[in-house]
Motif scaffolding. Structure first.
Motif, PDB file in Angstrom:
ATOM      1  N   ILE A 259       0.849  -1.181   0.000  1.00 17.48           N
ATOM      2  CA  ILE A 259       0.000   0.000   0.000  1.00 17.48           C
ATOM      3  C   ILE A 259       0.895   1.245   0.000  1.00 17.48           C
ATOM      4  N   PRO A 260       0.377   2.404  -0.420  1.00 15.94           N
ATOM      5  CA  PRO A 260       1.189   3.630  -0.469  1.00 15.94           C
ATOM      6  C   PRO A 260       1.743   4.002   0.913  1.00 15.94           C
ATOM      7  N   VAL A 261       2.862   4.627   0.922  1.00 18.51           N
ATOM      8  CA  VAL A 261       3.550   5.146   2.108  1.00 18.51           C
ATOM      9  C   VAL A 261       4.028   4.017   3.019  1.00 18.51           C
ATOM     10  N   ALA A 262       3.114   3.160   3.478  1.00 12.59           N
ATOM     11  CA  ALA A 262       3.498   2.085   4.404  1.00 12.59           C
ATOM     12  C   ALA A 262       4.303   0.995   3.719  1.00 12.59           C
ATOM     13  N   GLY A 263       4.111   0.805   2.405  1.00 13.48           N
ATOM     14  CA  GLY A 263       4.832  -0.244   1.685  1.00 13.48           C
ATOM     15  C   GLY A 263       4.178  -1.600   1.873  1.00 13.48           C
ATOM     16  N   THR A 264       4.988  -2.652   2.028  1.00 10.38           N
ATOM     17  CA  THR A 264       4.465  -4.012   2.172  1.00 10.38           C
ATOM     18  C   THR A 264       4.015  -4.247   3.615  1.00 10.38           C
ATOM     19  N   VAL A 265       2.791  -4.732   3.749  1.00 10.94           N
ATOM     20  CA  VAL A 265       2.234  -5.047   5.071  1.00 10.94           C
ATOM     21  C   VAL A 265       1.901  -6.532   5.124  1.00 10.94           C
ATOM     22  N   ARG A 266       1.995  -7.101   6.326  1.00  5.65           N
ATOM     23  CA  ARG A 266       1.821  -8.538   6.491  1.00  5.65           C
ATOM     24  C   ARG A 266       0.535  -8.833   7.272  1.00  5.65           C
ATOM     25  N   ASN A 267      -0.077  -9.961   6.955  1.00  8.64           N
ATOM     26  CA  ASN A 267      -1.288 -10.395   7.645  1.00  8.64           C
ATOM     27  C   ASN A 267      -0.926 -10.946   9.021  1.00  8.64           C
ATOM     28  N   TYR A 268      -1.556 -10.407  10.072  1.00  6.16           N
ATOM     29  CA  TYR A 268      -1.312 -10.896  11.433  1.00  6.16           C
ATOM     30  C   TYR A 268      -1.861 -12.306  11.660  1.00  6.16           C
ATOM     31  N   ASN A 269      -2.789 -12.737  10.807  1.00 11.11           N
ATOM     32  CA  ASN A 269      -3.387 -14.065  10.970  1.00 11.11           C
ATOM     33  C   ASN A 269      -2.437 -15.115  10.403  1.00 11.11           C
ATOM     34  N   GLU A 270      -1.653 -15.730  11.260  1.00 12.57           N
ATOM     35  CA  GLU A 270      -0.646 -16.695  10.825  1.00 12.57           C
ATOM     36  C   GLU A 270      -1.246 -18.013  10.336  1.00 12.57           C
ATOM     37  N   LEU A 271      -2.523 -18.215  10.580  1.00 15.17           N
ATOM     38  CA  LEU A 271      -3.155 -19.466  10.139  1.00 15.17           C
ATOM     39  C   LEU A 271      -3.548 -19.443   8.667  1.00 15.17           C
ATOM     40  N   VAL A 272      -3.584 -18.267   8.065  1.00 16.80           N
ATOM     41  CA  VAL A 272      -3.991 -18.175   6.658  1.00 16.80           C
ATOM     42  C   VAL A 272      -3.062 -19.038   5.802  1.00 16.80           C
ATOM     43  N   GLY A 273      -3.677 -19.887   4.988  1.00 13.38           N
ATOM     44  CA  GLY A 273      -2.914 -20.794   4.133  1.00 13.38           C
ATOM     45  C   GLY A 273      -2.584 -22.120   4.780  1.00 13.38           C
ATOM     46  N   ASP A 275      -4.118 -25.483   7.167  1.00 12.34           N
ATOM     47  CA  ASP A 275      -5.346 -26.183   7.598  1.00 12.34           C
ATOM     48  C   ASP A 275      -6.584 -25.661   6.878  1.00 12.34           C
ATOM     49  N   GLY A 276      -6.405 -25.193   5.658  1.00 12.68           N
ATOM     50  CA  GLY A 276      -7.533 -24.708   4.870  1.00 12.68           C
ATOM     51  C   GLY A 276      -8.026 -23.332   5.243  1.00 12.68           C
ATOM     52  N   VAL A 277      -7.327 -22.613   6.142  1.00 17.46           N
ATOM     53  CA  VAL A 277      -7.799 -21.300   6.616  1.00 17.46           C
ATOM     54  C   VAL A 277      -7.689 -20.259   5.499  1.00 17.46           C
ATOM     55  N   VAL A 278      -8.779 -19.526   5.283  1.00 19.54           N
ATOM     56  CA  VAL A 278      -8.829 -18.488   4.246  1.00 19.54           C
ATOM     57  C   VAL A 278      -9.155 -17.110   4.833  1.00 19.54           C
ATOM     58  N   GLY A 279      -9.019 -16.925   6.127  1.00 23.80           N
ATOM     59  CA  GLY A 279      -9.293 -15.648   6.787  1.00 23.80           C
ATOM     60  C   GLY A 279      -9.827 -15.932   8.197  1.00 23.80           C
ATOM     61  N   ILE A 280     -10.262 -14.922   9.045  1.00 19.75           N
ATOM     62  CA  ILE A 280     -10.506 -13.609   8.504  1.00 19.75           C
ATOM     63  C   ILE A 280      -9.873 -12.479   9.335  1.00 19.75           C
ATOM     64  N   LYS A 281      -9.868 -12.541  10.724  1.00 16.65           N
ATOM     65  CA  LYS A 281      -9.334 -11.393  11.460  1.00 16.65           C
ATOM     66  C   LYS A 281      -8.922 -11.752  12.888  1.00 16.65           C
ATOM     67  N   THR A 282      -7.759 -11.202  13.282  1.00 13.49           N
ATOM     68  CA  THR A 282      -7.265 -11.342  14.653  1.00 13.49           C
ATOM     69  C   THR A 282      -7.672 -10.138  15.486  1.00 13.49           C
ATOM     70  N   GLY A 283      -7.493 -10.274  16.813  1.00 16.71           N
ATOM     71  CA  GLY A 283      -7.708  -9.159  17.718  1.00 16.71           C
ATOM     72  C   GLY A 283      -6.988  -9.433  19.025  1.00 16.71           C
ATOM     73  N   SER A 284      -6.431  -8.394  19.639  1.00 18.73           N
ATOM     74  CA  SER A 284      -5.703  -8.604  20.883  1.00 18.73           C
ATOM     75  C   SER A 284      -5.543  -7.294  21.640  1.00 18.73           C
ATOM     76  N   THR A 285      -6.038  -7.265  22.894  1.00 15.77           N
ATOM     77  CA  THR A 285      -5.785  -6.173  23.828  1.00 15.77           C
ATOM     78  C   THR A 285      -5.741  -6.790  25.225  1.00 15.77           C
ATOM     79  N   ASP A 286      -5.315  -5.983  26.194  1.00 10.71           N
ATOM     80  CA  ASP A 286      -5.283  -6.485  27.567  1.00 10.71           C
ATOM     81  C   ASP A 286      -6.677  -6.878  28.043  1.00 10.71           C
ATOM     82  N   GLU A 287      -7.685  -6.092  27.651  1.00 11.09           N
ATOM     83  CA  GLU A 287      -9.057  -6.363  28.105  1.00 11.09           C
ATOM     84  C   GLU A 287      -9.685  -7.531  27.354  1.00 11.09           C
ATOM     85  N   ALA A 288      -9.398  -7.636  26.072  1.00 12.65           N
ATOM     86  CA  ALA A 288     -10.051  -8.671  25.245  1.00 12.65           C
ATOM     87  C   ALA A 288      -9.302  -9.988  25.244  1.00 12.65           C
ATOM     88  N   GLY A 289      -7.981  -9.963  25.524  1.00 16.58           N
ATOM     89  CA  GLY A 289      -7.181 -11.175  25.367  1.00 16.58           C
ATOM     90  C   GLY A 289      -7.001 -11.478  23.888  1.00 16.58           C
TER      91      GLY A 289
END
Length: 437
Positions: A259-273, A275-289
């Protein structure tokens, strides 16, 4: 004068007279009457018997009736799968089109961290649809938005670098939101769509209400705010809707993007690709775990099924530990779910589906021409729809007559034709007379 003497004949029966004529015999009145009586009785018997025999023939025969011998629903036989649910937090596994495999951890609303961005991207794509591969309209990063970056960075937020006047397409902005989980780009998209973050959050909550996400409430478009809460069930509902959007599904399964300015960015979801995983989104905070909403494709007897799940609230001292734990839980759940799926026979070929009851004890059966197999897991409830047309009074043996279909959830029905068993014949005239007696 001389006397003339006439010869007189003595009366009959007198001495010297002729014998009396014979007395005619009395007519045989009784003998003449008897044949007529017998004939009359015989005629009455014949007429009465004929009327007795004809009476049942004048009445129409009742139409054959059908009695179903299969229930309206069946469960796939066997013990329901026991999945390796996490010890804490909340989780749910579902198969698109079939239903929920199982849940754990109750239904309390929990903080969901950056899983929030699934709704952010979903609202953007429903308001500004993209075709597969399309970049879409271009956004311009304002000076004010760029000026927020240093403070956001100081807060330790997940970000992508931006610059005032930066031009970025809708697709690139969504890649920044879904892959490296950029909080600042989620806010930029919200302001681009609705003019303000507050107005966009209202859209997020209205969409959640529309989708039936009863345990969800959004307070920001990034998920940094711990008052943004949801449930595993609600996130599975949303994930299925989001993955049905081609542009969302394309982005969610990418391992990286440029993407512009930031350049190459990586998917935080390490499972993609894996065990058949095709997405979709991670999340992590102290409150949410550690949190993860995921989708995976599994192959069952040549049929591709989409597994959609959510795991929330996994413990850990920091983001890497939290995500490692949520990834480990998810891999175990996926493998166990995949192992539980299979092809199951509900109805065998030749199995009776219905009984046909004809008049005077006649009848036949309706049977399945082929076996009916469904894809699912033990304990899954399957609906059976048996459609049998009106049965005529005469039906040949083995005649096609009806259809049986089976379906689970919103999945495509599978089925077979139905055939008659032995021939169904209407009762003979003699059977009708005999039965009447």
């Amino acid at each position: 004068m001389p006397t003339v003497e006439f010869n007189r004949v003595p009366p009959a029966g007198r001495p010297g007279g002729p014998p009396p004529p014979p007395t005619p015999p009395e007519p045989p009145r009784r003998r003449r009457r008897l044949p007529w009586v017998l004939a009359t009785l015989l005629l009455l018997m014949l007429v009465g018997g004929g009327l007795y025999a004809v009476a049942p023939l004048r009445n129409p025969l009742p139409a054959p009736t059908v009695e179903l011998t299969l229930p309206g629903t069946m469960k796939i036989p066997g013990a329901a799968p026991k999945l390796p649910w996490p010890r804490s937090g909340q989780a749910m596994i579902s198969i698109d089109g079939l239903g929920t495999v199982g849940t754990s951890g109750g239904s309390k609303s929990l903080p969901i961290a950056s899983v929030t961005k699934v709704m952010t991207a979903y609202v953007i794509l429903t308001e500004h649809p993209l075709d597969a591969g399309e970049q879409g309209p271009t956004l311009t990063v304002s000076a004010e938005q760029a000026a927020r970056y240093p403070q956001e960075q100081a807060n330790g937020e997940s970000l992508v670098k931006v610059a005032a006047g930066e031009r970025i397409t809708e697709r690139q902005a969504l890649q920044a939101v879904l892959l490296p989980s950029a909080n600042n780009m989620a806010r930029i998209l919200a302001e681009w769509d609705s003019g303000s973050i507050e107005a966009f959050v209202e859209k997020m909550n209205a969409t959640a209400d529309k989708l039936g996400m009863t345990g969800t409430h959004y307070t920001d478009p990034s998920g940094l705010d711990p008052t943004t809460v949801s449930t595993a069930r609600d996130q599975v509902i949303l994930a299925s809707k989001a993955m049905a959007l081609p542009a969302f599904a394309e982005i969610a399964k990418q391992k990286q993007a440029t993407i512009p300015v930031a350049g190459t960015v990586r998917n935080y979801n390490e499972l993609v690709g894996r065990d058949g995983v095709v997405g979709i989104k991670t999340g992590s905070t102290d409150e949410a775990g550690g949190c993860l909403v995921f989708a995976a494709i599994v192959n069952v007897a040549g049929r591709k099924l989409t597994v959609v799940g959510a795991v929330l609230g996994q413990p850990g001292a920091n983001t890497p530990v939290q995500l490692d734990r949520v990834f480990a839980v998810t891999r175990s759940l996926l493998r166990s779910t995949s192992a539980a799926l299979g092809v199951h026979t509900l109805v065998e070929a030749g199995q009776q589906v219905a009984a046909v009851h004809g008049p005077l004890g006649s009848g036949t059966t309706i049977t399945a021409a082929e076996k009916v197999e469904v894809v699912g897991w033990p304990g899954l409830e399957v609906r059976l729809d048996t459609r049998i047309p009106t049965v005529p009074s005469r039906l040949a043996a083995g005649a096609a007559h009806g259809q049986l279909s089976a379906s689970a959830g919103e999945g495509k029905p599978v089925g077979t034709a139905l055939h008659s068993g032995t021939a169904l014949e209407p009762p003979s005239t003699w059977d009708r007379i005999r039965h009447h007696r």
